[in-house]
Write an enzyme that holds these catalytic residues in place. Structure first.
Site, PDB file in Angstrom:
ATOM      1  N   LYS A   1       0.818  -1.228   0.000  1.00  0.00           N
ATOM      2  CA  LYS A   1       0.000   0.000   0.000  1.00  0.00           C
ATOM      3  C   LYS A   1       0.848   1.272   0.000  1.00  0.00           C
ATOM      4  CE  LYS A   1      -1.996  -1.077   3.866  1.00  0.00           C
ATOM      5  NZ  LYS A   1      -1.236  -2.306   4.126  1.00  0.00           N
ATOM      6  N   SER A   2       1.755   1.374   0.961  1.00  0.00           N
ATOM      7  CA  SER A   2       2.544   2.611   1.087  1.00  0.00           C
ATOM      8  C   SER A   2       3.480   2.775  -0.110  1.00  0.00           C
ATOM      9  CB  SER A   2       3.370   2.595   2.378  1.00  0.00           C
ATOM     10  OG  SER A   2       2.522   2.509   3.494  1.00  0.00           O
TER      11      SER A   2
ATOM     12  N   SER B   1      -7.309  -1.264   6.690  1.00  0.00           N
ATOM     13  CA  SER B   1      -8.785  -1.323   6.605  1.00  0.00           C
ATOM     14  C   SER B   1      -9.277  -2.762   6.469  1.00  0.00           C
ATOM     15  CB  SER B   1      -9.330  -0.504   5.430  1.00  0.00           C
ATOM     16  OG  SER B   1      -8.413   0.376   4.868  1.00  0.00           O
TER      17      SER B   1
HETATM   18  N1  LIG Z   1       4.042  -5.322  -7.213  1.00  0.00           N
HETATM   19  C1  LIG Z   1       4.390  -4.738  -6.056  1.00  0.00           C
HETATM   20  N2  LIG Z   1       3.718  -3.642  -5.630  1.00  0.00           N
HETATM   21  C2  LIG Z   1       4.031  -3.054  -4.448  1.00  0.00           C
HETATM   22  N3  LIG Z   1       5.031  -3.480  -3.626  1.00  0.00           N
HETATM   23  C3  LIG Z   1       5.729  -4.564  -4.006  1.00  0.00           C
HETATM   24  C4  LIG Z   1       5.439  -5.234  -5.228  1.00  0.00           C
HETATM   25  N4  LIG Z   1       6.295  -6.290  -5.338  1.00  0.00           N
HETATM   26  C5  LIG Z   1       7.071  -6.257  -4.252  1.00  0.00           C
HETATM   27  N5  LIG Z   1       6.760  -5.233  -3.445  1.00  0.00           N
HETATM   28  C6  LIG Z   1       7.419  -4.911  -2.153  1.00  0.00           C
HETATM   29  O1  LIG Z   1       6.518  -5.170  -1.092  1.00  0.00           O
HETATM   30  C7  LIG Z   1       6.803  -4.322   0.012  1.00  0.00           C
HETATM   31  C8  LIG Z   1       5.512  -3.636   0.447  1.00  0.00           C
HETATM   32  O2  LIG Z   1       5.732  -2.890   1.622  1.00  0.00           O
HETATM   33  P1  LIG Z   1       4.834  -1.659   2.066  1.00  0.00           P
HETATM   34  O3  LIG Z   1       5.542  -0.995   3.195  1.00  0.00           O
HETATM   35  O4  LIG Z   1       4.488  -0.835   0.882  1.00  0.00           O
HETATM   36  O5  LIG Z   1       3.539  -2.389   2.597  1.00  0.00           O
HETATM   37  P2  LIG Z   1       2.231  -1.767   3.293  1.00  0.00           P
HETATM   38  O6  LIG Z   1       1.075  -2.402   2.597  1.00  0.00           O
HETATM   39  O7  LIG Z   1       2.312  -0.296   3.296  1.00  0.00           O
HETATM   40  O8  LIG Z   1       2.326  -2.339   4.763  1.00  0.00           O
HETATM   41  P3  LIG Z   1       1.839  -1.686   6.157  1.00  0.00           P
HETATM   42  O9  LIG Z   1       0.372  -1.952   6.260  1.00  0.00           O
HETATM   43  O10 LIG Z   1       2.593  -2.460   7.202  1.00  0.00           O
HETATM   44  O11 LIG Z   1       2.191  -0.243   6.165  1.00  0.00           O
HETATM   45  C9  LIG Z   1       7.886  -3.349  -0.440  1.00  0.00           C
HETATM   46  O12 LIG Z   1       9.134  -3.806   0.018  1.00  0.00           O
HETATM   47  C10 LIG Z   1       7.799  -3.462  -1.976  1.00  0.00           C
HETATM   48  O13 LIG Z   1       9.025  -3.171  -2.616  1.00  0.00           O
HETATM   49 MG   LIG Z   2       2.373   1.126   4.852  1.00  0.00          MG
END
Ligand SMILES: Nc1ncnc2c1ncn2[C@@H]1O[C@H](COP(=O)(O)OP(=O)(O)OP(=O)(O)O)[C@@H](O)[C@H]1O
Ligand SMILES: [Mg+2]
Length: 198
Positions: A40-41, A108
């Site tokens: 997401k982030s 969410s």
């Molecule tokens: N197709 C993709 N899209 C997005 N991120 C990816 C993808 N493939 C690999 N990744 C990796 O997955 C990880 C996602 O981490 P991120 O911090 O964005 O998760 P998050 O959903 O924000 O988690 P949180 O809810 O804990 O904040 C990153 O290290 C990113 O480089």
């Molecule tokens: Mg995040």
């Protein structure tokens, strides 16, 4: 709490559509849903960057940022998660009504919590499912949280010891387990630009 003595202003000088016209963009709230580590982030930042390059005015609201500020008195009980999302959705609505393309990244986790966000935001709510199975998120373990949750150090951890309902009818879904970051990013930009073009 009683709202008996409260008188909100409804006849604002500029409406949302006046502000959209000034900014030459459609204001929406892009509500990104997914497990911790789903992306997401990462995608929210990449999307904001691309929209900025195309000349759109945006605002990013991220779960961890909100939790260090306006929501710093909330934990992860079901009640606090609901309040976290309620405040986030109310904040997103303010930015949307100011004409901005508002990008929200919050886990969410439940149908109920998303229903509330959608009801608060109303017209302009665009749900994006950042789809990634828990096994892959756990493998990534970007923040080391899954390891802690498995050891019992984090109670109520979504996907491990707290529920996650996969969104059933998101407007957009990206499959981050099977796509590169660039693929998911491009797919998302394409889907969003067509919704915010003036
Ligand atoms: N197709 C993709 N899209 C997005 N991120 C990816 C993808 N493939 C690999 N990744 C990796 O997955 C990880 C996602 O981490 P991120 O911090 O964005 O998760 P998050 O959903 O924000 O988690 P949180 O809810 O804990 O904040 C990153 O290290 C990113 O480089
Ligand atoms: Mg995040």
């Amino acid at each position: 709490m009683s709202l008996e003595n409260i008188y909100p202003i409804f006849d604002t000088i500029l409406s949302r559509s006046d502000k959209e016209k000034m900014l030459k963009q459609k204001s929406i709230v892009i509500w990104m849903v997914g497990l911790s580590g789903s992306g997401k982030s990462t995608l929210a930042r990449a999307l904001e960057n691309s929209l900025h390059e195309e000349g759109y005015l945006t605002q990013l609201l991220d779960g961890d940022n909100m939790r260090t500020g306006i929501n710093n008195n909330l934990g992860f009980s079901p009640e606090d998660r609901t309040e976290n999302i309620r405040r986030a959705a109310e904040t997103a609505k303010l930015f949307m009504n100011a004409g901005l393309v508002t990008i929200c990244s919050f886990i969410s986790p439940t149908d109920e919590i998303r229903k509330m966000a959608k009801e608060i935001i109303g017209d302009g709510y665009v749900e994006v499912y950042v789809d990634c199975p828990v096994e892959v998120c756990e493998e990534r373990d970007v923040k080391g949280l899954y390891a802690k949750a498995r050891k019992g150090e984090i109670p109520d951890f979504t996907g491990v010891s707290a529920p996650f309902d996969a969104p059933k009818n998101p407007e957009v879904a990206v499959d981050t387990a099977n796509q590169t970051l660039e693929q998911s990013h491009q797919e998302l930009v394409k889907a969003i630009i067509e919704r915010i073009k003036y």
